[in-house]
Design a protein around this motif. Structure first.
Motif, short mmCIF file in Angstrom:
data_model
loop_
_atom_site.label_atom_id
_atom_site.label_comp_id
_atom_site.label_asym_id
_atom_site.label_seq_id
_atom_site.Cartn_x
_atom_site.Cartn_y
_atom_site.Cartn_z
N LEU A 113 -5.97 0.45 -23.96
CA LEU A 113 -6.57 1.81 -23.45
C LEU A 113 -6.59 1.57 -21.56
O LEU A 113 -6.21 0.55 -21.38
CB LEU A 113 -7.77 1.30 -23.88
CG LEU A 113 -8.37 2.36 -22.87
CD1 LEU A 113 -8.42 3.85 -23.64
CD2 LEU A 113 -10.15 2.51 -23.63
N ARG A 114 -6.06 2.33 -20.89
CA ARG A 114 -5.15 2.72 -19.35
C ARG A 114 -6.22 3.57 -18.65
O ARG A 114 -6.85 4.87 -19.29
CB ARG A 114 -3.80 2.52 -19.52
CG ARG A 114 -2.66 1.71 -19.70
CD ARG A 114 -2.04 1.81 -19.86
NE ARG A 114 -0.76 2.85 -18.66
CZ ARG A 114 -0.36 1.23 -17.69
NH1 ARG A 114 -0.53 0.04 -18.46
NH2 ARG A 114 -0.46 1.54 -16.36
N SER A 121 -3.81 2.19 -6.70
CA SER A 121 -2.92 2.52 -6.13
C SER A 121 -1.75 2.82 -7.74
O SER A 121 -1.56 3.41 -7.61
CB SER A 121 -1.88 1.02 -5.08
OG SER A 121 -2.98 0.75 -4.03
N TYR A 122 -0.46 3.93 -6.78
CA TYR A 122 0.16 4.56 -8.03
C TYR A 122 0.47 3.53 -8.45
O TYR A 122 1.63 2.13 -8.14
CB TYR A 122 1.70 5.25 -7.21
CG TYR A 122 2.53 6.22 -7.72
CD1 TYR A 122 1.96 7.00 -8.57
CD2 TYR A 122 3.61 4.92 -8.23
CE1 TYR A 122 3.07 7.68 -9.52
CE2 TYR A 122 4.76 6.02 -9.04
CZ TYR A 122 3.84 6.82 -9.84
OH TYR A 122 4.80 7.14 -10.15
N GLY A 123 0.11 3.75 -9.81
CA GLY A 123 1.38 3.10 -10.39
C GLY A 123 0.18 1.83 -11.48
O GLY A 123 0.16 1.07 -12.19
N SER A 150 -3.85 -3.49 -13.27
CA SER A 150 -1.90 -4.23 -13.74
C SER A 150 -1.65 -3.41 -13.23
O SER A 150 -2.12 -1.81 -13.33
CB SER A 150 -2.51 -3.88 -15.93
OG SER A 150 -0.64 -4.00 -15.96
N PHE A 151 -0.22 -4.35 -12.63
CA PHE A 151 0.88 -3.45 -12.17
C PHE A 151 2.18 -3.67 -12.99
O PHE A 151 2.52 -5.06 -12.56
CB PHE A 151 0.98 -2.89 -10.73
CG PHE A 151 2.18 -2.14 -10.45
CD1 PHE A 151 1.86 -1.17 -10.33
CD2 PHE A 151 2.83 -2.64 -9.51
CE1 PHE A 151 3.39 -0.34 -10.44
CE2 PHE A 151 3.83 -2.58 -9.42
CZ PHE A 151 4.48 -0.49 -9.09
N ARG A 152 2.79 -2.38 -13.98
CA ARG A 152 4.00 -2.74 -14.90
C ARG A 152 3.89 -4.08 -15.18
O ARG A 152 5.06 -5.01 -15.15
CB ARG A 152 4.89 -2.52 -13.63
CG ARG A 152 5.94 -1.16 -12.68
CD ARG A 152 6.40 -1.69 -12.07
NE ARG A 152 6.64 0.21 -11.71
CZ ARG A 152 7.63 -0.21 -11.05
NH1 ARG A 152 8.35 -1.00 -10.62
NH2 ARG A 152 7.75 1.26 -10.41
N GLY A 153 2.57 -4.26 -16.27
CA GLY A 153 2.47 -5.17 -17.07
C GLY A 153 1.97 -7.02 -16.49
O GLY A 153 1.46 -7.47 -16.49
N ARG A 154 1.79 -7.36 -14.51
CA ARG A 154 1.28 -7.67 -14.58
C ARG A 154 0.39 -7.57 -13.79
O ARG A 154 -0.69 -6.24 -13.35
CB ARG A 154 2.61 -8.01 -13.26
CG ARG A 154 3.48 -8.82 -13.45
CD ARG A 154 4.71 -9.31 -12.56
NE ARG A 154 5.11 -7.95 -11.44
CZ ARG A 154 6.05 -7.09 -11.93
NH1 ARG A 154 7.24 -7.47 -12.53
NH2 ARG A 154 6.48 -6.35 -10.81
N ALA A 157 -4.17 -8.91 -8.65
CA ALA A 157 -5.55 -9.31 -7.25
C ALA A 157 -5.79 -8.42 -6.95
O ALA A 157 -5.42 -8.33 -5.89
CB ALA A 157 -5.26 -10.73 -6.98
N ASN A 158 -7.33 -8.59 -6.96
CA ASN A 158 -8.16 -8.20 -5.90
C ASN A 158 -8.30 -6.86 -5.26
O ASN A 158 -8.40 -5.90 -4.72
CB ASN A 158 -7.69 -8.46 -3.71
CG ASN A 158 -7.81 -10.22 -3.50
OD1 ASN A 158 -9.10 -10.79 -4.13
ND2 ASN A 158 -7.58 -10.27 -2.48
N ALA A 159 -7.95 -5.99 -6.78
CA ALA A 159 -8.62 -5.01 -7.27
C ALA A 159 -10.28 -4.33 -7.45
O ALA A 159 -10.65 -4.87 -7.29
CB ALA A 159 -8.21 -4.46 -8.50
N PRO A 160 -10.41 -3.29 -7.26
CA PRO A 160 -11.91 -2.80 -6.55
C PRO A 160 -11.94 -2.57 -7.97
O PRO A 160 -11.65 -2.23 -9.27
CB PRO A 160 -11.36 -1.36 -6.28
CG PRO A 160 -9.89 -0.84 -6.11
CD PRO A 160 -9.37 -1.98 -6.57
#
Length: 193
Positions: A113-114, A121-123, A150-154, A157-160
């Motif tokens: 679920l996304r 940020s974008y992506g 996550s961004f492209r499966g990774r 860190a430090n996301a809102p």
């Protein structure tokens, strides 16, 4: 005493009118239910497969007779591929919620679920994995702590921090080297205050 009765009567009438105008709210207004096929909730479902990176996975969205969206296709690991996804904007204002519950019918595979908000940020996306049961309608309940960015499966860190009230897009992804055909019926999502 009279004034209190009048106020109660006005409040009750206002509540009834609110429910008539916005039937996705329950009587207690503690929950809000959105249906994935309702264009007033999700205007358009877009497909994003590994073909953007040279892969050959395929997927599509169709309306299922059981009043659900059918997200199906085939995931291929060829050309370093391996994922298929769909996403839509949400055009209803989301209430401050403590949890969400997704109702769907799966195929036994694991999906993601996304959720997205303008703060990312974008992506990037807030993601949570869940495993379905083949040919069975199940409900999957999530709180904000179940998601990571996550961004492209990774992991990022430090996301809102995630607040469900900020969500403006929702999607589903199948990956994790689960090659072959897949099919998931998307019924509804409920926001619980």
């Amino acid at each position: 005493m009279k004034q209190q009765k009048i106020t109660t009567s006005i409040y009750t009438t206002a509540s009834v009118l609110l429910l008539m105008c916005n039937p996705v709210l329950s009587a207690s207004e503690a929950k809000m239910l959105l249906h994935f096929i309702d264009l007033h909730h999700f205007p358009q479902w877009n497909i994003n497969n590994d073909t953007v990176m040279g892969g050959v996975s395929q997927s599509h969205i169709t309306q299922h007779p059981q009043q659900a969206l059918l997200f199906s296709g085939t995931v291929s690991l060829a050309n370093n591929g391996g994922f298929a996804s769909t996403e839509s904007r949400i055009i209803k204002e989301i209430p401050a919620a403590s949890a969400i519950t997704v109702t769907l019918k799966g195929d036994g595979k694991t999906y993601q679920l996304r959720l997205k908000t303008p703060a990312l940020s974008y992506g990037e996306a807030y993601v949570a994995n869940f495993t379905t049961q083949a040919d069975t309608i199940t409900q999957h309940r999530f709180t904000a702590s179940d998601f990571s960015v996550s961004f492209r499966g990774r992991k990022v860190a430090n996301a809102p921090a995630l607040a469900f009230v900020d969500i403006d897009r929702m999607g589903f992804l199948v990956a994790q080297k689960q090659q072959g055909p897949f099919a998931i019926e998307l019924h509804s999502v409920e926001f619980e205050r």
